[in-house]
Design a protein around this motif. Structure first.
Motif, PDB file in Angstrom:
ATOM      1  N   TYR A   1      -0.416  -4.114   7.230  1.00  0.00           N
ATOM      2  CA  TYR A   1      -1.238  -4.542   6.105  1.00  0.00           C
ATOM      3  C   TYR A   1      -1.417  -6.064   6.081  1.00  0.00           C
ATOM      4  O   TYR A   1      -0.991  -6.758   5.173  1.00  0.00           O
TER       5      TYR A   1
ATOM      6  N   TRP B   1      -3.515   0.435  -3.176  1.00  0.00           N
ATOM      7  CA  TRP B   1      -2.905  -0.844  -2.838  1.00  0.00           C
ATOM      8  C   TRP B   1      -2.603  -1.619  -4.124  1.00  0.00           C
ATOM      9  O   TRP B   1      -3.056  -1.275  -5.213  1.00  0.00           O
TER      10      TRP B   1
ATOM     11  N   GLU C   1       0.856  -1.181   0.000  1.00  0.00           N
ATOM     12  CA  GLU C   1       0.000   0.000   0.000  1.00  0.00           C
ATOM     13  C   GLU C   1       0.893   1.231   0.000  1.00  0.00           C
ATOM     14  O   GLU C   1       1.940   1.235   0.647  1.00  0.00           O
TER      15      GLU C   1
ATOM     16  N   SER D   1      -6.005   1.384   2.388  1.00  0.00           N
ATOM     17  CA  SER D   1      -5.305   2.589   1.956  1.00  0.00           C
ATOM     18  C   SER D   1      -5.921   3.840   2.555  1.00  0.00           C
ATOM     19  O   SER D   1      -5.249   4.873   2.671  1.00  0.00           O
TER      20      SER D   1
END
Length: 341
Positions: free
Chosen positions: A232, A207, A135, A164
């Motif tokens: 993430y 992303w 991201e 994101s």
């Protein structure tokens, strides 16, 4: 959360629309990777006695895509009397909240905050180990914007409710800014890609695979990626009622995801060749770049590892993206190892 395909043009015929509306999903688009919604794969006669497990996907659901195209999940489920039915959604929060399918697309770490806030009947059963570089906030390479602080007063594209979205919020906070200091443009990922290419937004928080696609289309400058902001993780969910009734099916899906993840990392060229046409004839090199930033290591969910989820929830509450404070660790978790035989 939006569809993760780097190209637009998903088919959404009348049959899929009716079924989604009946399921309470509203206008969320769906198809089964180019097939009509819910169309089973394989000879009908061979599937007549099987029960269907409905699985949702995004285009970034790489491991589910591998399992579908290679037929690996169908092989695992057949001895259990089940067959997978695949459904590609352009927005996953609505079907997750509505329970429109049984097993849900893997989602970025921000999405569970919204589904938990909506009291969706969902259980965690797996997660993908963190991939913070997948991201990023990007600008064109020739932009005068050099830092996140330079985004003040600028138009920044982001998909509302995505991982994101959190990266952007966290990066702004680290730079002493907030959403009130920028002009957020809430765009689904394909719309954001078009806006970024046309120059109608100044920056884009996005992303993979869209990140890799944007990098391939034009030179970009990365203002920040997820490093230091988020791990993430991607999480896998199942409806509460389904896992209670069919835990062995969830175990089979979990084990198949592990197998698919190992294959993608062991065979990067084959994986890129498989995914490229499904992502809209994206060059395999772009797919490989996106895959290189993901770990694809599927593992159980441990409650003590959900502290970062609370960080996301707190940032979203401060940004008034959720209506109340939630305890992000107070969620239902299914451990595949708890089922034997």
């Amino acid at each position: 959360m939006t569809d993760d395909s780097p190209r637009e043009g998903l088919r959404d015929g009348p049959t899929s629309r009716r079924r989604l509306l009946q399921a309470g999903v509203g206008a969320a688009g769906a198809c089964a990777l180019g097939l009509p919604f819910g169309l089973p794969l394989g000879p009908p006669a061979a599937r007549a006695a099987e029960r269907v497990v409905r699985i949702s996907m995004q285009r970034s659901s790489v491991l589910f895509t591998v399992l579908k195209v290679r037929g690996l999940l169908a092989e695992r489920l057949a001895p259990l009397g089940f067959a997978p039915s695949w459904h590609l959604f352009t927005s996953v929060i609505e079907p997750m909240n509505a329970g429109a399918v049984d097993i849900h697309a893997d989602v970025a770490d921000a999405v569970p905050i919204f589904t938990q806030s909506a009291n969706a009947p969902l259980t965690f059963y797996a997660r993908e180990r963190g991939s913070p570089a997948a991201e990023a906030i990007i600008v064109p390479a020739d932009s005068a914007i050099r830092t996140v602080a330079d985004l003040k007063g600028r138009t920044v594209g982001v998909s509302r409710g995505s991982g994101s979205h959190f990266v952007l919020a966290a990066a702004l906070k680290r730079a002493g800014l907030g959403f009130a200091d920028i002009r957020p443009a809430y765009l689904q990922a394909p719309e954001g890609a078009a806006a970024f290419e046309k120059g109608s937004i100044d920056a884009w928080s996005i992303w993979d695979p869209f990140l890799a696609f944007a990098e391939a289309k034009r030179p970009v400058r990365m203002l920040a990626d997820g490093s230091g902001l988020t791990s993430y993780h991607r999480y896998y969910f199942v409806n509460d009622a389904f896992v209670a009734e069919h835990p062995q099916i969830v175990v089979a899906v979990y084990e198949a995801l592990i197998e698919a993840g190992r294959w993608v990392k062991a065979e990067p060229e084959a994986a890129a060749a498989l995914l490229a046409p499904l992502w809209g004839d994206v060059p395999p090199a772009v797919v490989a770049a996106a895959n290189a930033r993901r770990t694809y290591v599927v593992e159980p969910v441990a409650r003590e590892q959900l502290g970062e989820q609370q960080d996301i929830a707190d940032v979203f509450l401060e940004a008034k993206l959720i209506p109340r404070r939630i305890d992000a660790t107070a969620v239902k978790i299914f451990q595949p190892s708890s089922v034997r035989g």
